[in-house]
Motif scaffolding. Structure first.
Motif, PDB file in Angstrom:
ATOM      1  N   ASN A  90       0.867  -1.168   0.000  1.00 42.57           N
ATOM      2  CA  ASN A  90       0.000   0.000   0.000  1.00 42.57           C
ATOM      3  C   ASN A  90       0.909   1.225   0.000  1.00 42.57           C
ATOM      4  O   ASN A  90       1.699   1.407   0.915  1.00 42.57           O
ATOM      5  N   ASN A 113      -5.147   7.689  -2.519  1.00 39.89           N
ATOM      6  CA  ASN A 113      -4.639   6.374  -2.873  1.00 39.89           C
ATOM      7  C   ASN A 113      -5.803   5.417  -3.023  1.00 39.89           C
ATOM      8  O   ASN A 113      -6.701   5.410  -2.204  1.00 39.89           O
ATOM      9  N   THR A 114      -5.775   4.624  -4.099  1.00 40.94           N
ATOM     10  CA  THR A 114      -6.767   3.568  -4.245  1.00 40.94           C
ATOM     11  C   THR A 114      -6.032   2.275  -4.522  1.00 40.94           C
ATOM     12  O   THR A 114      -5.058   2.248  -5.262  1.00 40.94           O
ATOM     13  N   SER A 115      -6.464   1.202  -3.912  1.00 36.67           N
ATOM     14  CA  SER A 115      -5.858  -0.108  -4.125  1.00 36.67           C
ATOM     15  C   SER A 115      -6.959  -1.127  -4.330  1.00 36.67           C
ATOM     16  O   SER A 115      -8.031  -1.024  -3.755  1.00 36.67           O
ATOM     17  N   TYR A 117      -7.352  -5.531  -4.662  1.00 32.73           N
ATOM     18  CA  TYR A 117      -6.671  -6.808  -4.543  1.00 32.73           C
ATOM     19  C   TYR A 117      -7.608  -7.914  -4.975  1.00 32.73           C
ATOM     20  O   TYR A 117      -8.806  -7.843  -4.763  1.00 32.73           O
ATOM     21  N   GLY A 126      -1.976  -7.485  -6.070  1.00 31.03           N
ATOM     22  CA  GLY A 126      -2.570  -6.172  -5.871  1.00 31.03           C
ATOM     23  C   GLY A 126      -2.302  -5.217  -7.012  1.00 31.03           C
ATOM     24  O   GLY A 126      -1.274  -5.275  -7.663  1.00 31.03           O
ATOM     25  N   SER A 128      -2.566  -0.977  -7.643  1.00 27.02           N
ATOM     26  CA  SER A 128      -2.733   0.239  -6.873  1.00 27.02           C
ATOM     27  C   SER A 128      -2.544   1.455  -7.764  1.00 27.02           C
ATOM     28  O   SER A 128      -1.742   1.437  -8.696  1.00 27.02           O
ATOM     29  N   SER A 130      -1.946   5.632  -7.061  1.00 22.35           N
ATOM     30  CA  SER A 130      -1.762   6.719  -6.098  1.00 22.35           C
ATOM     31  C   SER A 130      -1.766   8.040  -6.840  1.00 22.35           C
ATOM     32  O   SER A 130      -1.217   8.147  -7.938  1.00 22.35           O
TER      33      SER A 130
END
Length: 157
Positions: A90, A113-115, A117, A126, A128, A130
């Motif tokens: 992350n 921020n987006t993640s 999974y 994952g 991600s 940002s």
């Protein structure tokens, strides 16, 4: 979720009453709105801008605390930076370094921020993205590097 392109749209902003909501430190909350000037205002304009962002393909892997992070792309504009990556990590953009050695961090930009999974077999993979929005206009050509979590320095081509 896909963003709607609103370029070349007619924009209307409607305002009612000019004022503020005072913050009460002892209560830790905002109080009722205080109107300074009562009235209604409408602002109409056509949003017409040119997207000057540029995406750089990085495709470089980094290892941090026994975790692999693969930075795929970095997109720069005069107002923001976006990093797309893969890995069990992350991350957030912690610093932007200019070619003249000026460093922007902390209050110099706003971070998002987006993640996401998904489980593939026994492995957790994952993706991600940002984002950092700058508090002032920067020339993307003058950006030397983007630092992630104060640990990974992604050099711009």
């Amino acid at each position: 979720m896909e963003q709607e392109d609103i370029n070349n749209s007619d924009i209307r902003l409607i305002f009612k009453d000019f004022g503020y909501s005072p913050y009460n430190k002892s209560k830790g909350e905002y109080e009722d709105f205080v109107s300074l000037i009562k009235g209604n205002w409408t602002l109409n304009f056509k949003l017409n801008c040119k997207d000057t962002s540029k995406t750089y393909i990085i495709n470089k892997s980094y290892k941090v605390n026994n975790k692999k992070v693969h930075v795929k792309t970095v997109t720069l504009s005069p107002l923001s930076v976006k990093i797309k990556s893969n890995g069990k990590y992350n991350h957030f953009i912690s610093k932007v370094t200019m070619k003249d050695s000026t460093v922007y961090s902390g209050n110099d930009f706003f971070i998002s921020n987006t993640s996401s999974y998904s489980t593939i077999g026994m492995d957790l993979f994952g993706r991600s993205e940002s984002y950092a929005s700058f508090s002032k206009i920067l020339n993307p050509k003058d950006i030397k590097s983007i630092t992630i979590n104060d640990e990974i320095e992604v050099m711009m081509p």
